[in-house]
Design an enzyme around this catalytic site. Structure first.
Site, PDB file in Angstrom:
ATOM      1  N   TYR A  73      75.765  71.776  19.580  1.00  0.00           N
ATOM      2  CA  TYR A  73      74.841  71.896  18.826  1.00  0.00           C
ATOM      3  C   TYR A  73      74.953  73.122  17.927  1.00  0.00           C
ATOM      4  O   TYR A  73      74.361  73.357  16.987  1.00  0.00           O
ATOM      5  CB  TYR A  73      73.694  71.772  19.640  1.00  0.00           C
ATOM      6  CG  TYR A  73      73.160  70.425  20.064  1.00  0.00           C
ATOM      7  CD1 TYR A  73      72.502  69.809  19.104  1.00  0.00           C
ATOM      8  CD2 TYR A  73      73.479  69.839  21.110  1.00  0.00           C
ATOM      9  CE1 TYR A  73      71.932  68.411  19.450  1.00  0.00           C
ATOM     10  CE2 TYR A  73      73.192  68.446  21.626  1.00  0.00           C
ATOM     11  CZ  TYR A  73      72.133  67.887  20.470  1.00  0.00           C
ATOM     12  OH  TYR A  73      72.007  66.604  20.856  1.00  0.00           O
ATOM     13  N   ASP A 110      66.992  69.058  11.178  1.00  0.00           N
ATOM     14  CA  ASP A 110      67.326  70.244  10.481  1.00  0.00           C
ATOM     15  C   ASP A 110      65.886  70.591   9.632  1.00  0.00           C
ATOM     16  O   ASP A 110      64.874  70.133  10.176  1.00  0.00           O
ATOM     17  CB  ASP A 110      68.199  69.780   9.181  1.00  0.00           C
ATOM     18  CG  ASP A 110      67.669  68.453   8.361  1.00  0.00           C
ATOM     19  OD1 ASP A 110      66.696  68.554   7.923  1.00  0.00           O
ATOM     20  OD2 ASP A 110      68.419  67.634   8.151  1.00  0.00           O
ATOM     21  N   HIS A 125      61.945  64.319  16.440  1.00  0.00           N
ATOM     22  CA  HIS A 125      63.014  64.755  17.330  1.00  0.00           C
ATOM     23  C   HIS A 125      63.429  66.233  17.577  1.00  0.00           C
ATOM     24  O   HIS A 125      64.360  66.629  18.075  1.00  0.00           O
ATOM     25  CB  HIS A 125      64.237  63.803  16.949  1.00  0.00           C
ATOM     26  CG  HIS A 125      64.047  62.315  17.131  1.00  0.00           C
ATOM     27  ND1 HIS A 125      64.848  61.684  16.352  1.00  0.00           N
ATOM     28  CD2 HIS A 125      63.216  61.682  17.803  1.00  0.00           C
ATOM     29  CE1 HIS A 125      64.282  60.392  16.734  1.00  0.00           C
ATOM     30  NE2 HIS A 125      63.414  60.294  17.618  1.00  0.00           N
ATOM     31  N   CYS A 159      68.126  82.516  29.943  1.00  0.00           N
ATOM     32  CA  CYS A 159      66.587  82.726  29.879  1.00  0.00           C
ATOM     33  C   CYS A 159      66.124  84.052  30.315  1.00  0.00           C
ATOM     34  O   CYS A 159      66.357  84.411  31.528  1.00  0.00           O
ATOM     35  CB  CYS A 159      65.653  81.668  30.247  1.00  0.00           C
ATOM     36  SG  CYS A 159      64.031  81.869  30.299  1.00  0.00           S
ATOM     37  N   CYS A 162      63.649  83.506  33.580  1.00  0.00           N
ATOM     38  CA  CYS A 162      63.684  82.774  34.605  1.00  0.00           C
ATOM     39  C   CYS A 162      65.473  82.823  34.968  1.00  0.00           C
ATOM     40  O   CYS A 162      65.621  82.110  36.015  1.00  0.00           O
ATOM     41  CB  CYS A 162      63.352  81.395  34.634  1.00  0.00           C
ATOM     42  SG  CYS A 162      63.858  80.165  33.751  1.00  0.00           S
ATOM     43  N   ASN A 225      67.539  53.195   1.066  1.00  0.00           N
ATOM     44  CA  ASN A 225      68.806  53.058   1.771  1.00  0.00           C
ATOM     45  C   ASN A 225      69.928  52.425   1.132  1.00  0.00           C
ATOM     46  O   ASN A 225      69.600  51.400   0.129  1.00  0.00           O
ATOM     47  CB  ASN A 225      68.463  52.299   3.148  1.00  0.00           C
ATOM     48  CG  ASN A 225      69.602  52.765   4.144  1.00  0.00           C
ATOM     49  OD1 ASN A 225      70.634  52.431   3.859  1.00  0.00           O
ATOM     50  ND2 ASN A 225      68.814  52.907   5.406  1.00  0.00           N
ATOM     51  N   PRO A 226      71.159  52.991   1.086  1.00  0.00           N
ATOM     52  CA  PRO A 226      72.463  52.170   0.363  1.00  0.00           C
ATOM     53  C   PRO A 226      72.537  50.867   0.906  1.00  0.00           C
ATOM     54  O   PRO A 226      73.085  49.938   0.200  1.00  0.00           O
ATOM     55  CB  PRO A 226      73.648  53.095   0.556  1.00  0.00           C
ATOM     56  CG  PRO A 226      72.875  54.673   1.237  1.00  0.00           C
ATOM     57  CD  PRO A 226      71.704  54.322   1.801  1.00  0.00           C
ATOM     58  N   ALA A 243      69.221  58.184  -1.492  1.00  0.00           N
ATOM     59  CA  ALA A 243      67.770  58.498  -1.448  1.00  0.00           C
ATOM     60  C   ALA A 243      67.822  59.688  -2.664  1.00  0.00           C
ATOM     61  O   ALA A 243      66.596  59.644  -3.384  1.00  0.00           O
ATOM     62  CB  ALA A 243      67.367  59.326  -0.346  1.00  0.00           C
TER      63      ALA A 243
END
Ligand code: OAD
Length: 253
Positions: A73, A110, A125, A159, A162, A225-226, A243
């Site tokens: 990520y 993003d 999401h 963190c 904790c 959409n393509p 798009a």
């Protein structure tokens, strides 16, 4: 069923947009493709063609190998920091200036809609830029991280509250979507006059219900959409193309 294979926007859609009081733009990975961001399911180039979501995008995967997941990520977050909004993101901002109300609902993690100038984007999401503690959910402020490649594992930060592990702020498979954003998205879909579904394969639930909710409530729905998208209702259209090419065409008078 109506399907257009050229870059001409059907007059009925332009009319509906001109009359619309509320437009919803529902986006997936394809809206960021022209910014150089990989989609998930495109053959060969999609992330899930190259990486196994079961090893990278579930809570179990994170617990099994936190450094693999955090590193992956971080690699994606750094690519996104370098990406720029494209003509599709900018056209959505311009469309918002022409209609009484426009709601952007995105499945993307993003921030390209926001960087183009869209406000109050509903992120179904989550966001790759908002990590939090896996254990106590306390938000974590990301600092500069080393340059990553997708092969690098990187131990997640700890963190300060904790001592739990920090996790990406995205929704993984098997996890619930943020309730407030999801309810707002469903309400917007049920109350809009036109919904543009842009760059999504429409296979991940519950987000995939959103265009159908709008159709059921009497709105026009256009898939951009393509790939030609299946249309089952008279008010459903498939505009075939990228798009960044199609959305600016919706701004014509
Ligand atoms: P997908 O990768 O499933 O679908 C991307 C869609 O974008 C495909 O239908 C492509 O044909 C289309 N596309 C590609 N280039 C495009 C372009 N230039 N313009 C317009 N469309 C283009 O991505 P999503 O539908 O967003 O979930 O995937 C949904 C969710 O599955 C994601 O949010 C992610 C993934 O697993 C999580 O991470 C929770």
């Amino acid at each position: 069923m109506m399907r257009k294979n050229c870059l001409q926007v059907p007059a009925e859609l332009l009319n509906a947009l001109h009359k619309a009081k509320h437009v919803v733009v529902f986006t997936g990975a394809g809206v960021s493709a022209e910014s150089g961001v990989s989609t998930f399911r495109d053959a060969l180039t999609g992330l899930w063609a190259r990486f196994d979501p079961l090893q990278l995008a579930t809570p179990e995967a994170f617990l099994a190998d936190p450094a693999l997941v955090w590193g992956w990520y971080e690699w994606r977050r750094q690519l996104l920091l370098k990406a720029q909004p494209n003509p599709a993101h900018h056209a959505i901002v311009k469309l918002a200036q022409r209609v009484p109300k426009l709601t952007v609902i995105t499945q993307n993690v993003d921030d390209l809609h926001e960087r183009a100038g869209s406000a109050d984007v509903l992120h179904l999401h989550g966001s790759i830029f908002n990590p939090r503690c896996f254990t106590c959910t306390q938000p974590y402020v990301l600092t500069h991280a080393p340059e990553m490649s997708h092969e690098h594992a990187l131990a997640p930060p700890i963190c300060s509250h904790c001592q739990g592990m920090i996790r990406p702020g995205v929704v993984w498979f098997g996890e619930a979507l943020p309730q407030v954003a999801l309810e707002a998205a469903f309400t917007a879909a049920e109350n809009c006059d036109v919904l543009l579904s842009v760059g999504t394969s429409g296979v991940v639930q519950p987000a995939a219900q959103i265009p159908a909710l709008a159709l059921r409530s009497g709105a026009w729905v256009a898939h951009i959409n393509p790939e030609a998208m299946p249309c089952r209702q008279s008010r459903e259209l498939s505009l075939v193309g990228a798009a960044g090419q199609i959305l600016p065409l919706l701004l014509q008078d």
